[in-house]
Motif scaffolding. Structure first.
Motif, short mmCIF file in Angstrom:
data_model
loop_
_atom_site.label_atom_id
_atom_site.label_comp_id
_atom_site.label_asym_id
_atom_site.label_seq_id
_atom_site.Cartn_x
_atom_site.Cartn_y
_atom_site.Cartn_z
N SER A 1 -27.68 4.06 22.50
CA SER A 1 -28.52 4.34 23.58
C SER A 1 -28.08 4.52 25.06
O SER A 1 -28.30 5.08 25.94
N SER A 2 -26.63 3.84 25.04
CA SER A 2 -25.82 3.80 26.36
C SER A 2 -24.89 5.26 26.32
O SER A 2 -24.50 5.39 27.75
N CYS A 3 -25.01 5.85 25.52
CA CYS A 3 -24.00 7.07 25.65
C CYS A 3 -24.99 8.25 25.58
O CYS A 3 -25.99 8.40 24.93
N ASP A 4 -24.77 9.17 26.57
CA ASP A 4 -25.55 10.51 26.53
C ASP A 4 -25.51 11.48 25.37
O ASP A 4 -26.42 11.92 25.04
N ASP A 5 -24.43 11.35 24.69
CA ASP A 5 -24.25 12.58 23.61
C ASP A 5 -23.43 12.20 22.42
O ASP A 5 -22.52 12.56 21.83
N ALA A 6 -23.65 10.71 22.10
CA ALA A 6 -23.01 10.29 20.98
C ALA A 6 -23.44 10.85 19.60
O ALA A 6 -24.49 10.60 19.40
N PRO A 7 -22.50 11.56 18.87
CA PRO A 7 -22.95 12.25 17.50
C PRO A 7 -23.15 11.35 16.68
O PRO A 7 -22.84 10.28 16.48
N GLU A 8 -23.84 11.68 15.72
CA GLU A 8 -24.31 11.00 14.40
C GLU A 8 -22.84 10.24 13.70
O GLU A 8 -21.86 11.27 13.61
N GLY A 9 -22.73 9.00 13.61
CA GLY A 9 -21.57 8.58 12.92
C GLY A 9 -20.47 8.38 13.73
O GLY A 9 -19.35 7.81 13.67
#
Length: 359
Positions: free
Chosen positions: A85-93
């Protein structure tokens, strides 16, 4: 006898660290130069809270695949959600959690056996300030739990994962300013093994003091064991760097750092009473003054983050194996130790971990 210049540098570093403990909030906040970590992988132990969580979030924001190595599944899952939630674009995994209790060498072995893939950043952050109330003082292996949790588990983990470290891997250890108070043990040439291995007959004063403490329910201070474990991390960083260089892994680096006086969840687990002031006055003082003097975890984590990001580049300047504070290299007690003593300490660690570290 070490050169006068070395002694002067050591005591100057100590003084700077003591001043930082008191005045850190008055210092200019540190700025960490960004670096793209896309495609790189980090393992951060004890990453469900505190400094470990701050480092994990910062690495994830810069594109790293981050494994939060935690001993509690629920807290680990909550930490993963918080990082994502703290990252704008963290991909799955992109962010994951795996179970690891560094205070249990069996858990360390299982984690390392199950690990698959190259590691660019290995951050040893998990640790305790004192054994939890009601918990065992010894690990499953019969070793001091503070020693095992704060140091030996990370030592074994690094050995077992060494062949999976990237060519420019950075190994970072969250030590403490308390390592200075643990240094006296390592500067005594006659000591053959850490205190948790040596047996001696206490004198009359020591026996009397123990009886008085027992009468009033005053626990033994955890401060000396904590300080030794943090000093061991500083020594390990130096010796591991020497091994990297001896095996021609010249782009790999090892670093230890102190976050200074940082407000972490460790203090939430620490209750202060009149007994605490007698058994552990240092931690009691830190607990009482935390809200006025300590910096937040993001600030305390910045030197460790910087070393994880740029440690390989720092190593190119010959600064691998150092002890750092506020992104400045400090002169540690390691410079005052004899090579023979360093070797003895390494041999003790191998024995306690049940390994032979070749190379």
């Amino acid at each position: 006898m070490p050169p006068l210049t070395t002694l002067l540098s050591f005591y100057t570093s100590l003084l700077k660290s003591l001043l930082t403990l008191v005045f850190a909030r008055l210092y200019t906040p540190q700025e960490t130069p960004p670096r793209s970590l896309k495609g790189q992988t980090a393992i951060v132990t004890g990453a469900n809270s505190g400094i470990g969580l701050s480092i994990a979030i910062a690495l994830a924001k810069q594109g790293a695949n981050v494994c939060l190595a935690c001993r509690n599944a629920d807290r680990g899952a909550a930490a993963v959600s918080h990082v994502v939630s703290s990252c704008d674009d963290a991909p799955e995994g992109h962010i994951s959690c795996q179970m690891l209790d560094v205070g249990d060498l069996t858990s360390v072995r299982i984690f390392c056996e199950n690990w698959d893939g190259e590691i660019d950043m290995l951050v040893h952050n998990a640790g305790i300030a004192a054994p939890a109330a009601g918990s065992a003082a010894k690990s499953r292996e019969g070793l001091d739990v503070m020693y095992t949790t704060n140091f030996l588990g990370g030592f074994l983990m690094t050995h077992l994962l060494e062949n999976k470290l990237a060519p420019n891997a950075r190994v970072v250890l969250t030590s403490s300013t308390g390592s200075y108070s643990g240094a006296s043990y390592f500067l005594q040439a006659h000591n053959e093994a850490p205190p948790n291995h040596r047996r001696s007959t206490p004198g009359v004063l020591a026996r009397t003091t123990a009886r008085v403490k027992a009468l009033f329910g005053i626990a033994e201070s955890s401060a000396p064991a904590y300080a030794r474990s943090k000093a061991q991390q500083v020594l390990f960083a130096s010796l591991l760097q020497s091994r990297f260089e001896a095996s021609h892994q010249t782009a790999r680096t090892a670093h230890a750092f102190t976050p200074g006086f940082t407000s972490t969840p460790i203090f939430d687990k620490f209750d202060v009473s009149w007994r605490t002031w007698l058994s552990n006055p240092l931690f009691a003082a830190l607990k009482i003054t935390e809200k006025w003097i300590a910096v937040d975890t993001d600030e305390g984590a910045k030197t460790g983050l910087w070393l994880a990001l740029w440690g390989d580049e720092i190593g190119r300047n010959g600064d691998g194996g150092g002890y750092w504070e506020r992104m400045e290299r400090r002169t540690s007690f390691v410079t005052l130790m004899s090579e023979r003593r360093k070797e003895r300490e390494w041999n003790v660690w191998e024995r306690d971990a049940g390994i032979v570290w070749n190379g």
